[in-house]
Write a protein that holds these residues in place. Structure first.
Motif, PDB file in Angstrom:
ATOM      1  N   VAL A 154      54.107 105.348  85.996  1.00  0.00           N
ATOM      2  CA  VAL A 154      53.003 105.198  85.397  1.00  0.00           C
ATOM      3  C   VAL A 154      51.895 105.030  86.231  1.00  0.00           C
ATOM      4  O   VAL A 154      51.739 103.954  86.914  1.00  0.00           O
ATOM      5  N   SER A 155      50.951 105.937  86.320  1.00  0.00           N
ATOM      6  CA  SER A 155      49.791 105.687  86.957  1.00  0.00           C
ATOM      7  C   SER A 155      48.453 105.661  86.248  1.00  0.00           C
ATOM      8  O   SER A 155      47.613 104.926  86.685  1.00  0.00           O
ATOM      9  N   ALA A 156      48.540 105.840  85.054  1.00  0.00           N
ATOM     10  CA  ALA A 156      47.424 105.561  83.983  1.00  0.00           C
ATOM     11  C   ALA A 156      48.062 105.573  82.467  1.00  0.00           C
ATOM     12  O   ALA A 156      48.703 106.081  82.425  1.00  0.00           O
ATOM     13  N   ILE A 157      47.025 104.830  81.738  1.00  0.00           N
ATOM     14  CA  ILE A 157      47.145 104.799  80.389  1.00  0.00           C
ATOM     15  C   ILE A 157      45.992 104.989  79.814  1.00  0.00           C
ATOM     16  O   ILE A 157      44.989 104.316  79.987  1.00  0.00           O
ATOM     17  N   VAL A 158      45.858 105.971  79.099  1.00  0.00           N
ATOM     18  CA  VAL A 158      44.297 106.446  78.458  1.00  0.00           C
ATOM     19  C   VAL A 158      44.521 106.547  76.826  1.00  0.00           C
ATOM     20  O   VAL A 158      45.508 106.936  76.299  1.00  0.00           O
ATOM     21  N   LEU A 159      43.759 105.660  76.160  1.00  0.00           N
ATOM     22  CA  LEU A 159      43.634 105.694  74.563  1.00  0.00           C
ATOM     23  C   LEU A 159      42.407 106.735  74.138  1.00  0.00           C
ATOM     24  O   LEU A 159      41.424 106.677  74.864  1.00  0.00           O
ATOM     25  N   TYR A 160      42.801 107.461  73.123  1.00  0.00           N
ATOM     26  CA  TYR A 160      41.878 108.399  72.666  1.00  0.00           C
ATOM     27  C   TYR A 160      42.187 108.292  70.951  1.00  0.00           C
ATOM     28  O   TYR A 160      43.064 107.830  70.734  1.00  0.00           O
ATOM     29  N   GLY A 161      41.349 109.192  70.406  1.00  0.00           N
ATOM     30  CA  GLY A 161      41.755 109.630  68.865  1.00  0.00           C
ATOM     31  C   GLY A 161      40.993 108.707  68.126  1.00  0.00           C
ATOM     32  O   GLY A 161      40.257 107.961  68.335  1.00  0.00           O
ATOM     33  N   SER A 162      41.438 109.147  66.838  1.00  0.00           N
ATOM     34  CA  SER A 162      40.918 108.471  65.497  1.00  0.00           C
ATOM     35  C   SER A 162      40.934 106.722  65.662  1.00  0.00           C
ATOM     36  O   SER A 162      40.144 106.235  65.062  1.00  0.00           O
ATOM     37  N   CYS A 163      42.290 106.348  65.837  1.00  0.00           N
ATOM     38  CA  CYS A 163      42.326 104.796  66.008  1.00  0.00           C
ATOM     39  C   CYS A 163      41.315 104.038  67.116  1.00  0.00           C
ATOM     40  O   CYS A 163      40.581 103.109  66.468  1.00  0.00           O
ATOM     41  N   LEU A 164      40.868 104.801  68.032  1.00  0.00           N
ATOM     42  CA  LEU A 164      39.998 104.288  68.950  1.00  0.00           C
ATOM     43  C   LEU A 164      38.556 104.279  68.342  1.00  0.00           C
ATOM     44  O   LEU A 164      37.721 103.422  68.347  1.00  0.00           O
ATOM     45  N   GLN A 165      38.099 105.480  67.574  1.00  0.00           N
ATOM     46  CA  GLN A 165      36.996 105.673  67.022  1.00  0.00           C
ATOM     47  C   GLN A 165      36.738 104.354  66.049  1.00  0.00           C
ATOM     48  O   GLN A 165      35.566 104.083  65.986  1.00  0.00           O
ATOM     49  N   LYS A 166      37.724 104.197  65.265  1.00  0.00           N
ATOM     50  CA  LYS A 166      37.526 103.157  64.304  1.00  0.00           C
ATOM     51  C   LYS A 166      37.833 101.870  64.843  1.00  0.00           C
ATOM     52  O   LYS A 166      37.719 100.669  63.925  1.00  0.00           O
ATOM     53  N   GLN A 167      38.301 101.746  66.043  1.00  0.00           N
ATOM     54  CA  GLN A 167      38.655 100.494  66.481  1.00  0.00           C
ATOM     55  C   GLN A 167      39.552  99.796  65.931  1.00  0.00           C
ATOM     56  O   GLN A 167      39.416  98.393  65.387  1.00  0.00           O
ATOM     57  N   ASP A 168      40.672 100.260  65.242  1.00  0.00           N
ATOM     58  CA  ASP A 168      41.735  99.841  64.459  1.00  0.00           C
ATOM     59  C   ASP A 168      42.980 100.251  64.705  1.00  0.00           C
ATOM     60  O   ASP A 168      43.419 101.410  64.461  1.00  0.00           O
ATOM     61  N   PRO A 169      43.593  99.517  65.427  1.00  0.00           N
ATOM     62  CA  PRO A 169      45.097  99.937  65.995  1.00  0.00           C
ATOM     63  C   PRO A 169      46.130  99.942  64.791  1.00  0.00           C
ATOM     64  O   PRO A 169      47.226 100.548  65.043  1.00  0.00           O
ATOM     65  N   THR A 170      45.969  99.619  63.656  1.00  0.00           N
ATOM     66  CA  THR A 170      46.837  99.494  62.604  1.00  0.00           C
ATOM     67  C   THR A 170      46.476 100.802  61.668  1.00  0.00           C
ATOM     68  O   THR A 170      47.327 100.952  60.669  1.00  0.00           O
ATOM     69  N   ASP A 171      45.519 101.580  62.011  1.00  0.00           N
ATOM     70  CA  ASP A 171      45.146 102.651  61.292  1.00  0.00           C
ATOM     71  C   ASP A 171      45.903 103.894  61.501  1.00  0.00           C
ATOM     72  O   ASP A 171      45.356 104.694  62.309  1.00  0.00           O
ATOM     73  N   GLY A 172      47.177 104.108  61.021  1.00  0.00           N
ATOM     74  CA  GLY A 172      47.984 105.217  61.247  1.00  0.00           C
ATOM     75  C   GLY A 172      48.625 105.104  62.687  1.00  0.00           C
ATOM     76  O   GLY A 172      49.038 103.779  63.099  1.00  0.00           O
ATOM     77  N   LEU A 173      48.597 105.929  63.564  1.00  0.00           N
ATOM     78  CA  LEU A 173      49.244 105.777  65.102  1.00  0.00           C
ATOM     79  C   LEU A 173      48.358 105.811  65.969  1.00  0.00           C
ATOM     80  O   LEU A 173      47.243 106.728  65.927  1.00  0.00           O
ATOM     81  N   ALA A 174      48.348 104.982  66.894  1.00  0.00           N
ATOM     82  CA  ALA A 174      47.302 104.916  67.959  1.00  0.00           C
ATOM     83  C   ALA A 174      47.677 106.001  68.977  1.00  0.00           C
ATOM     84  O   ALA A 174      49.013 106.469  69.261  1.00  0.00           O
ATOM     85  N   ASP A 175      46.929 106.734  69.560  1.00  0.00           N
ATOM     86  CA  ASP A 175      47.022 107.738  70.341  1.00  0.00           C
ATOM     87  C   ASP A 175      46.931 107.442  71.901  1.00  0.00           C
ATOM     88  O   ASP A 175      45.624 106.973  72.340  1.00  0.00           O
ATOM     89  N   PHE A 176      47.972 107.529  72.617  1.00  0.00           N
ATOM     90  CA  PHE A 176      47.831 107.280  74.083  1.00  0.00           C
ATOM     91  C   PHE A 176      48.177 108.626  74.956  1.00  0.00           C
ATOM     92  O   PHE A 176      49.209 109.135  74.443  1.00  0.00           O
ATOM     93  N   TYR A 177      47.789 108.707  76.303  1.00  0.00           N
ATOM     94  CA  TYR A 177      48.288 109.444  77.101  1.00  0.00           C
ATOM     95  C   TYR A 177      48.699 108.589  78.395  1.00  0.00           C
ATOM     96  O   TYR A 177      48.169 107.611  78.923  1.00  0.00           O
ATOM     97  N   VAL A 178      49.940 108.773  78.641  1.00  0.00           N
ATOM     98  CA  VAL A 178      50.455 108.101  79.877  1.00  0.00           C
ATOM     99  C   VAL A 178      50.613 109.115  81.185  1.00  0.00           C
ATOM    100  O   VAL A 178      51.338 110.157  80.840  1.00  0.00           O
TER     101      VAL A 178
END
Length: 317
Positions: A42-66
């Motif tokens: 793993v060279s990087a982990i990137v967070l994006y998507g609706s959970c990031l916009q709402k700053q709520d990791p419990t709102d559905g599924l958090a979206d990551f790119y590995v």
């Protein structure tokens, strides 16, 4: 029109600053969980998507790119490596337990090379439409990995505007209108269960980001974008005025095929994939999808039938 040869230093600095902004504490356990699961490649982990916009990791599924070094070294199963190389990314479901309870995530795996070229050179908007939007770089292995992520984000912004500007209305627009029109084009190029007001929500919740990025990119695209005070105008090409619209029509048909192929692939890589897709459609459209035994046993065949019915009703783009 061709893109600039490199993202400007000012643009890269602004994207780097945005990508290291703090996130909700609930996202942080994912760093160690994903690194432990996927190992040293793993060279990087990137967070994006609706959970990031709402700053709520419990709102559905958090979206990551590995982001990983090489598929062949990363996967034990050869078919997963080939699938990821043939049609990136591969998408997996993960859970991790924290003091706040069980968190769930959707994790997309992509190689460093595919991450760079997808945001810089790809015809379809799948990668550069996502990473032209705000995201957070939660982990990088070293400075080289961090620089590559910043480059990918810079290319995504340039590619997004280079491809969307020629297809925008020939009139003065605010930065918000410019991005909303562009995002609408990219949404229409995929099978997405999103309401029409989603693009406005994106710009409203990240006003400083889009405003600053637009101002920084405008000098880099003098043949495509002009600015007067707080208004912008997308310059329409005198020749081949039909070309931008034609390219986006191709992207819509290409996106339909790619979306179906990615959904079919996710059936084999994503635990509970059928239930997740049904839940996501219901969440974004209000339309309940009944997961029948036929759909569960033959997800590709009956899933295509279900998607076609929803598309005919205008519930998915």
């Amino acid at each position: 029109m061709p893109m600039p040869t490199q993202p400007s230093t000012e643009l890269l600095a602004a994207l780097a600053d945005n990508s290291r902004q703090p996130v909700a504490d609930g996202f942080m356990p994912w760093i160690n969980a994903l690194r432990e699961h996927y190992g040293d490649s793993v060279s990087a982990i990137v967070l994006y998507g609706s959970c990031l916009q709402k700053q709520d990791p419990t709102d559905g599924l958090a979206d990551f790119y590995v982001v990983v070094d090489d598929y062949r070294q990363f996967y034990r199963k050869r078919w997963l490596s080939l699938a990821n190389q043939w049609l990136p990314p591969n998408v997996f479901y993960h859970e991790t337990d924290t003091r706040a309870g069980r968190l769930r995530a959707k994790v997309a795996v992509v190689s460093t090379q595919a991450f760079l070229t997808g945001n810089r050179d790809a015809f379809h908007s799948y990668f550069w439409a996502r990473f032209a939007q705000p995201c957070r770089i939660l982990y990088t292995r070293d400075q080289t990995s961090l620089d590559q992520c910043h480059q990918a984000l810079g290319w995504a912004v340039l590619k997004f505007l280079t491809e969307t500007l020629p297809a925008l209305p020939d009139r003065a627009m605010t930065w918000a209108e410019l991005w909303q029109h562009g995002l609408a084009l990219t949404y229409a190029a995929e099978l997405r269960a999103e309401r029409g007001h989603r693009v406005q929500q994106l710009t409203d919740s990240n006003q400083a980001y889009y405003q600053d990025v637009t101002a920084l990119v405008a000098p880099c695209l003098p043949e495509q974008l002009s600015r007067e005070n707080d208004l912008y105008r997308a310059k329409q090409p005198d020749r081949h005025r039909w070309l931008p619209g034609f390219k986006w029509r191709i992207r819509r048909w290409q996106g339909l095929v790619l979306s179906i192929l990615r959904l079919a692939k996710a059936v084999f890589t994503f635990a509970g994939g059928v239930d997740y897709i049904a839940w996501k459609i219901e969440r974004h459209t209000g339309e309940k999808v009944v997961v029948s035994e036929q759909l569960r046993n033959y997800p590709i065949i009956f899933g295509l039938i279900t998607l076609w019915r929803l598309k005919r009703r205008g519930l998915v783009n």
